[in-house]
Design an enzyme around this catalytic site. Sequence first.
Site, short mmCIF file in Angstrom:
data_model
loop_
_atom_site.label_atom_id
_atom_site.label_comp_id
_atom_site.label_asym_id
_atom_site.label_seq_id
_atom_site.Cartn_x
_atom_site.Cartn_y
_atom_site.Cartn_z
N GLY A 1 0.83 -1.20 0.00
CA GLY A 1 0.00 0.00 0.00
C GLY A 1 0.86 1.25 0.00
N GLN B 1 3.16 10.11 0.55
CA GLN B 1 4.45 9.41 0.52
C GLN B 1 5.21 9.62 -0.79
OE1 GLN B 1 2.64 5.48 1.90
NE2 GLN B 1 4.65 5.42 2.84
N CYS C 1 6.41 0.32 6.77
CA CYS C 1 5.97 1.49 6.01
C CYS C 1 7.07 1.85 5.04
CB CYS C 1 5.70 2.65 6.98
SG CYS C 1 5.17 4.16 6.14
N LEU C 2 6.71 2.12 3.78
CA LEU C 2 7.73 2.42 2.78
C LEU C 2 8.48 3.73 3.09
CD1 LEU C 2 5.90 1.30 -0.50
CD2 LEU C 2 7.69 0.08 0.75
N HIS D 1 -3.72 1.97 8.24
CA HIS D 1 -2.38 2.54 8.08
C HIS D 1 -2.39 3.63 6.98
CE1 HIS D 1 2.17 2.09 7.98
NE2 HIS D 1 1.94 2.74 6.86
N GLU D 2 -3.03 3.30 5.85
CA GLU D 2 -3.01 4.24 4.71
C GLU D 2 -3.91 5.46 4.98
OE1 GLU D 2 -0.69 3.84 2.75
OE2 GLU D 2 -0.27 1.72 3.06
N HIS E 1 -2.11 7.91 6.98
CA HIS E 1 -1.22 8.76 6.18
C HIS E 1 -1.95 9.98 5.64
CE1 HIS E 1 2.68 6.87 5.89
NE2 HIS E 1 2.20 5.69 5.51
ZN LIG Z 1 3.06 3.86 5.55
#
Ligand SMILES: [Zn+2]
Length: 169
Positions: free
Chosen positions: A45, A50, A92-93, A134-135, A138
């Site tokens: 995701g 991001q 998380c990226l 999580h997304e 963000h």
């Molecule tokens: Zn993340």
Amino acid sequence: MILKIVKYPEPILQQPGEPVTEFNDELRKLVEDMFETTYASQGIGLAAPQVGASKRVTVIDLSMGKDPAQKIVLVNPEIVSSEGKQYEEEGCLSFPEIREKVVRAAKVSIRAQDEQGKWFEMDADELLSRCFQHEIDHLDGIIFLFRMSALKRNLNLRKIRKMQSEGTW
Ligand SMILES: [Zn+2]
């Protein structure tokens, strides 16, 4: 096109994204590029902030590009209801190398628009539920570091600072 993923502590990660009002080719290109970027990073995701776009857009694909039926685009998503609790490891990226257990709701119901602007609702549990939370975090400017206990947050902040000073972050 593969986009550059911004890492903590880039300020955009802690700013709420702007609601999307125009469902045009620009939005659809962003969505396409975000999927490509997610697959290139072997993620499940990615949220628009991001990749430096402060917009309420996120893409999710638990199959990591293997099954087109699992591609999910959420534009202007909201959590309508949630129940229960789960405590599982997340990554998380924007936090490469950091993995930590985080408390999330077990199940969520969300409502969102697709890339054409059409509203839909979806229920999720387990990994998909966690991914939605999580997304959507963000898009509200909330990073998963702040979902950890103070102890774990400090340990991870120290780890990040060490990597920064070694030039590996
Ligand atoms: Zn993340």
